[in-house]
Design an enzyme around this catalytic site. Structure first.
Site, PDB file in Angstrom:
ATOM      1  N   HIS A  21       3.879  -2.260   2.987  1.00 39.72           N
ATOM      2  CA  HIS A  21       3.806  -0.893   2.446  1.00 39.72           C
ATOM      3  C   HIS A  21       5.079  -0.583   1.662  1.00 39.72           C
ATOM      4  O   HIS A  21       6.179  -0.946   2.093  1.00 39.72           O
ATOM      5  CB  HIS A  21       3.651   0.147   3.561  1.00 39.72           C
ATOM      6  CG  HIS A  21       2.365   0.027   4.305  1.00 39.72           C
ATOM      7  ND1 HIS A  21       2.182  -0.869   5.343  1.00 39.72           N
ATOM      8  CD2 HIS A  21       1.173   0.678   4.167  1.00 39.72           C
ATOM      9  CE1 HIS A  21       0.950  -0.770   5.804  1.00 39.72           C
ATOM     10  NE2 HIS A  21       0.314   0.158   5.112  1.00 39.72           N
ATOM     11  N   ASP A  23       0.820  -1.215   0.000  1.00 41.34           N
ATOM     12  CA  ASP A  23       0.000   0.000   0.000  1.00 41.34           C
ATOM     13  C   ASP A  23       0.857   1.270   0.000  1.00 41.34           C
ATOM     14  O   ASP A  23       2.026   1.257   0.388  1.00 41.34           O
ATOM     15  CB  ASP A  23      -0.901   0.035   1.243  1.00 41.34           C
ATOM     16  CG  ASP A  23      -2.038  -0.955   1.168  1.00 41.34           C
ATOM     17  OD1 ASP A  23      -2.066  -1.748   0.207  1.00 41.34           O
ATOM     18  OD2 ASP A  23      -2.885  -0.941   2.083  1.00 41.34           O
TER      19      ASP A  23
END
Length: 693
Positions: A233, A80
């Site tokens: 991430h 992400d």
């Protein structure tokens, strides 16, 4: 006139374009904060049981809900908050090393800034999902904002990589066990728009500041051979440990018999990234281009603003040091005692000419007064003659302009030194004596006096009073010491005849004949100095319209003088390197940036740290206020008017910048201006008495 209006339109377009660029950049930076699960509530009555007990891939239209669970021994790696120019390439390198596919849920603003990274992800065979444009908590946003967040991200993806996406991950989402009414409303909305929502089973928690590689590795290892969608991430903060942890996690999972798959394979779709339409690609290319331009322009302007700040502070420090040195200088050892001639050019000065001449008649120094009436139509010459003052000669001539009137007066002067003053100005009795003392030094060719605002009633006049005190009390002191005085003011200036003859007198090449003459004299090697004790009192404009006309003429004329004397930059001497550069940089170029600086300030309040922006701005105001107080102290002026200083920054400063801009536009267009007469009220003699007494 139409040409002037057209130029103002161009200026408005430039400022609006700059503001639009900042808004684009501000939206891109928006409210992006790194991921972290938002705490769920106990309100789940609107969440279907199929979602609460199902898998992490959710399809719903608000009425019917189905989910997909990852089979045992299978892993979907998801990332992400990217793409990030530092961390995304590191992660791609690890994935390529182990030949593992992944799904990247990207933020639209980051896509727009780094389209090359998006293409790298696509070309490496990885999936791309939507993670909104500015990373807001969509459960707190209305339907319109949600639509914009998703659509703009799709456009950015289409412009960057030529594809769209049918999968979506809400910012701050977690597992299905964390679903509540708020985030379910978002998923239902997105399902109705055709999106497949993908949450996670395991969170690496690489977003936690204290997470170690061992912590990250432990967090993503499934139990009991269960399959999982794993959250990592590649952007949104410090991801320096993510790639290294990934290099440990992948081989460990492979050794335990896990395989890596994608969302498309889980759901039986051919791809989650179908090709974008031509319209989407066109709009996307425009969006990506606009964001990249905005980022570059904002970055360049921020750097320029830093340079401007450093230059401004450095100049202020130098000016204050030089001004203090001037204030401590000793008066000439030998007094100057020779008679002088005072030339008074006058054009329609009936309100003030009597006060002007009476103040000269009261002089304590031997003078001869020459009044040159430049074709007045209001009886100025008649008033001057009717006073029947001793040593006053009135010369009549057809209207020829102020430079011609002054040259006529100089031609009729038979003294070594000539003083020039305006017909709307009054001198104190001791002004002439103080003004001519520096001529005891044979190197001095001109002396600038201290012009003061007499009519200090009303905000506009008081703002000018503050400006005059700072300009004369500090700036001209510093210019004297640095030997780069650019202007001996027309209201009060003294000149050696030899210097005037050497430069051919005054010229009508510019509207700032005083600046033109001063620069010409200093370029020939004469010293031009400042005498702060020689004071002249003048009537300042009292309305904004009058002030505008006056400053327009001054500003335009100064630009003409700068251009006329541009060769001073390459000549031997200090003026070109100091005086001309000071005029060009600090009185022309930097003020021209002021509208953009003001727009940038507003941008900072909305899109940057408002407290830091406000602190920086207030800091600059404080520095200016302290220097203004120092100037008032040097000139022995009352500090009472300084409460108007903040208002001066908000209003007066803006008007002066607009005047400068109009002057620049006029100069570029080659517009010529004539005499700019102001409406005078007179009564300067009474005002002078009040100031002196």
């Amino acid at each position: 006139m139409p040409a002037i209006r057209a130029r103002w339109v161009v200026l408005a377009v430039v400022v609006t374009l700059f503001a639009s660029i900042l808004v684009v950049n501000g939206i891109v930076l928006g409210e992006f904060t790194q991921d972290g699960a938002v705490a769920s509530t106990a309100d789940t009555d609107q969440v279907p049981s199929a979602a609460l007990k199902g898998g992490p891939v959710i399809q719903t239209d608000g009425k019917t809900t189905t989910t997909v669970t990852v089979p045992d021994k299978q892993i979907v790696l998801t990332f992400d908050d990217g793409p990030d120019p530092k961390y995304t390439p590191e992660i791609l390198k690890v994935l390529a090393e182990y030949d593992v596919p992944a799904t990247f849920f990207m933020i639209g603003s980051e896509i727009s800034q780094h389209p090359d990274l998006v293409r790298q992800v696509r070309d490496a065979g990885h999936e791309i999902g939507i993670h909104t444009f500015t990373h807001p908590d969509l459960s707190t946003k209305n339907e319109w904002r949600r639509e914009v967040e998703m659509q703009e991200t799709q456009f950015a993806l289409a412009g960057a990589a030529g594809v769209s996406s049918v999968i979506f991950r809400p910012p701050y989402s977690s597992t299905v066990q964390a679903l509540d009414n708020s985030n379910w409303a978002v998923m239902s909305d997105m399902g109705g728009r055709g999106y497949l929502t993908v949450v996670n089973d395991l969170d690496s928690r690489d977003w936690e500041s204290g997470a170690t590689i061992a912590d990250i590795t432990k967090a993503v290892l499934p139990e009991d051979d269960a399959g999982a969608i794993v959250l990592f991430h590649d952007g949104g903060g410090d991801r320096s440990k993510t790639a290294e942890a990934l290099a440990t996690v992948i081989p460990e999972l492979q050794q335990e018999g896990y395989t890596f798959t994608t969302v498309a394979k889980l759901t039986g779709m051919t791809t989650v990234n179908p090709a974008a339409t031509g319209k989407e690609r066109a709009l996307g290319l425009g969006l990506v281009g606009a964001v990249r331009v905005a980022r570059h322009v904002t970055g360049w302007f921020a750097a320029l603003l830093l340079v401007v700040g450093i230059l401004t502070v450095a100049r202020l420090v130098i000016i204050l040091v030089l001004g203090r040195r001037h204030a401590r200088r000793k008066p000439p050892a030998t007094p100057y005692t020779k008679p002088v001639t005072v030339v008074v050019p006058a054009y329609n000065e009936k309100e003030c000419i009597a006060d002007t001449l009476r103040s000269l008649a009261a002089s304590t120094y031997p003078i001869r007064i020459v009044v040159v009436d430049d074709g007045s139509t209001d009886g100025t010459a008649e008033i001057a003659e009717s006073l029947k003052l001793a040593n006053v000669t009135v010369i009549w001539q057809p209207n020829s302009g102020k430079p011609a009137a002054l040259n006529t007066g100089i031609a009729n002067a038979d003294t070594e030194v000539v003083i020039m003053m305006d017909g709307d100005t009054v001198f104190e009795p001791d002004t002439v004596r103080r003004l001519v003392q520096p001529f005891a030094d044979p190197r001095v060719g001109a002396v600038a006096g201290n012009a003061k605002v007499a009519n200090r009633q009303g905000m506009v006049a008081l703002w000018q009073h503050i400006e005059y005190v700072v300009g004369f009390s500090i700036d001209r002191r510093a210019y004297d010491v640095a030997q780069c005085m650019a202007t001996v003011p027309g209201a009060i200036g003294a000149f050696r005849q030899a210097a005037l003859r050497q430069v051919g007198g005054l010229s009508d090449d510019t509207l700032a004949e005083d600046t033109d003459l001063t620069i010409a004299i200093i370029r020939t090697g004469w010293r031009v100095v400042y005498e702060e004790h020689a004071r002249a009192w003048t009537e300042a404009p009292t309305t904004m319209s009058q002030l505008w006309r006056q400053r327009y003429r001054w500003s335009y004329g100064t630009m003409q003088a700068m251009w006329k004397h541009r060769r001073a930059l390459v000549e031997k001497g200090t003026f070109g390197r100091r005086g001309l550069l000071n005029l060009a940089i600090f009185q022309t170029l930097l003020p021209l940036l002021s509208p953009l600086i003001d727009v940038f300030l507003i941008y900072g309040l909305f899109f940057l740290n408002p407290l830091e922006t406000l602190a920086a701005w207030l800091g600059m105001l404080a520095v200016q206020a302290l220097s203004t107080i120092y100037a008032f102290r040097l000139d022995k002026e009352s500090l009472k008017p300084l409460w108007r200083l903040p208002l001066q920054q908000f209003v007066y400063r803006q008007v002066m910048y607009l005047v400068l801009i109009q002057s620049t536009l006029a100069a570029l267009g080659g517009i010529r201006l004539g005499w700019q007469k102001l409406r005078r009220t007179g009564g300067l003699e009474a005002l002078l008495g009040q100031r002196v007494n």
